[in-house]
Scaffold this active site. Sequence first.
Site, PDB file in Angstrom:
ATOM      1  N   SER A 262       0.834  -1.203   0.000  1.00  0.00           N
ATOM      2  CA  SER A 262       0.000   0.000   0.000  1.00  0.00           C
ATOM      3  C   SER A 262       0.876   1.264   0.000  1.00  0.00           C
ATOM      4  CB  SER A 262      -0.941  -0.048   1.209  1.00  0.00           C
ATOM      5  OG  SER A 262      -1.936   0.919   1.100  1.00  0.00           O
TER       6      SER A 262
ATOM      7  N   ARG B 191     -11.777   6.134  10.466  1.00  0.00           N
ATOM      8  CA  ARG B 191     -11.311   4.746  10.409  1.00  0.00           C
ATOM      9  C   ARG B 191     -12.384   3.821   9.835  1.00  0.00           C
ATOM     10  NH1 ARG B 191      -6.776   1.809   9.877  1.00  0.00           N
ATOM     11  NH2 ARG B 191      -6.880  -0.165  10.971  1.00  0.00           N
TER      12      ARG B 191
ATOM     13  N   ASP C 151      -8.886  -6.381  -4.574  1.00  0.00           N
ATOM     14  CA  ASP C 151      -8.496  -5.080  -4.024  1.00  0.00           C
ATOM     15  C   ASP C 151      -9.096  -3.983  -4.902  1.00  0.00           C
ATOM     16  OD1 ASP C 151      -7.267  -2.811  -3.072  1.00  0.00           O
ATOM     17  OD2 ASP C 151      -5.222  -3.607  -3.165  1.00  0.00           O
TER      18      ASP C 151
ATOM     19  N   HIS D 158      -8.110  -5.085  -0.183  1.00  0.00           N
ATOM     20  CA  HIS D 158      -6.799  -4.449   0.011  1.00  0.00           C
ATOM     21  C   HIS D 158      -6.018  -5.109   1.153  1.00  0.00           C
ATOM     22  CE1 HIS D 158      -3.912  -1.270  -0.454  1.00  0.00           C
ATOM     23  NE2 HIS D 158      -4.058  -0.845   0.770  1.00  0.00           N
ATOM     24  N   ASP D 159      -6.714  -5.526   2.182  1.00  0.00           N
ATOM     25  CA  ASP D 159      -6.070  -6.155   3.341  1.00  0.00           C
ATOM     26  C   ASP D 159      -5.331  -7.445   3.007  1.00  0.00           C
ATOM     27  OD1 ASP D 159      -6.362  -4.445   5.409  1.00  0.00           O
ATOM     28  OD2 ASP D 159      -8.060  -5.459   6.353  1.00  0.00           O
TER      29      ASP D 159
END
Lengths: 200, 382
Positions: free
Chosen positions: B157, B227, B322, B355-356
């Site tokens: 990232s 968040r 992602d 994405h994680d």
Amino acid sequence: MRADLEIIQQWVQPGHHVLDLGCGDGTLLHFLQQQRNATGFGLEINPDHITTCMGKGVAVIEQNLDTQGLENFDDGMFDIVLMTQALQAVRRPDKVIDEMLRVGREGIVTFPNFAHWRLRWGLTLSGRMPESDALPYKWYNTPNIRLCTFKDFEALCRQKGIRIKGRRVVDDQHQNSWLARIWPNLLGQIAIYRITRENT
Amino acid sequence: MPDSLPADSVGLARPETIHFGTPIELACGQSLESYDLVVETYGTLNADASNAVLICHALSGHHHAAGYHSLEDKKPGWWDSCIGPGKPIDTNRFFVVSLNNLGGCHGSSGPNSVNPNTGKLYGPDFPVVTVADWVKSQAQLADHLGIEQWAAVVGGSLGGMQALQWSLDYPDRIRHSVIIASTPRLTAQNIAFNEVARQAITSDPDFHEGRYYEADTLPRRGLMLARMVGHITYLSDASMGEKFGRELREEAYKFGYDAEFQVESYLRYQGERFSESFDANTYLLMTRALDYFDPAYQFGGDLAKALAPAQCEYLVLSFSTDWRFSPARSEEMVNAMISARKKVSYAEIDAPWGHDAFLIPTPRYTEAFTAYMDRVAREVEA
């Protein structure tokens, strides 16, 4: 050493920038890097092959020729574009050949000959789709969806105005036999073609 | 924390604060007279200092990438899945350096650290830093550690952006650049999500223009919202569906607005926990660093031109689901590298976690990453 590597190596000059379409586990590119100090990339879609290439230090790009083509490569950016034993597995071999000779000055193509006598014989005798060491699949699960003969390939090249700079006909062990030289389309199992659009 | 340390763990890690007394000029025009970086290292630097690997962290990351700080820790460092003995970044072979970046909130100089000129916390007066500024400070760190050239700079990232920037700014100091789940520039959609996060923070009445420390409060609600929005972009529709579906916390609808769906309570919990542990000013700063990153900008948008000075080899990995930094963004980067005649390998890993996924050890990801790093190790004879 694999005989086809030896033959292809002779056509690659030191420092050549090379693209290998369907590079498999990177054996050929690794060989050319070592022997010819060649640079360049392999394209591959098999995850295990891609991992093997990465471990060998062969630059490999995950890219599907059927869906992505070679659009991301600039005109004439490679000295040589290789395609060994993959032409028969793409959806549009004619377009791939066009693209090979757009991004590269020269192409080297190898594929199995569907007119080899044993395949002709098998089809004639049994009435079933032929299988061989070079084509070890059933008709329903074969990745080889665009089988052709040496004559077919050469006719396509003529039609497209592509010049055949060289041809070697070998058996499935990549050995050069005198029989295959006499009557290649009947007795040759695999051909290695060197093609270009350039006149010199 | 398990009763004993797992065999493939780097074990107990000890963070160290390194003070840099020479000023650093920043992209914004300001400079820091001096600064601190908090660093953890794993493994051993070899005699010719050729086996060093730099880990660059993402938005909410820090120096604690692997191992444990104490036997009471519930979880290891944020990238423990990839760093350790026998793991892709094998600490039996590599000397691994992981830091908290400038502007961070885990001990390196940043908004919640003391400004030596005033004796007070920097707060919003801490300069906006960029990816290039981080790379510059990391080069100072390399000098301090006696590392002339990194065997590899690795990041996911925002960390991947630093790995890319390294190859452009210090081409002879990096052999391999490993860029995972990253992008050569943010899209309008990416910036839009960042803006929502920043608005959530700055519009919190407890934000006090960033001087909330002086007001003895924290913009908890704003940071929590930021968040929550961010977290959604780290997951995929499929992985959220798998994890929560439409599952309710209780059996029936209550016709109210409390957290009734599991996904709601999960997001609230994640957001609340984050708002207690992360600094709001740092969050603003990190999202801005993301927005500004665009090495092609000064080359008329031509990334291939920007890549001209690079000498390293690249490994680029993306993940199929992602959508924050999609495979298309990685391919954009790879194509520019191809055009610039750089040596690059690329794989799109099939993984459901969005994405994680770069933090989660799927077999293909681990195998490809391991194979590549194994070769890097052989190359530097580690």
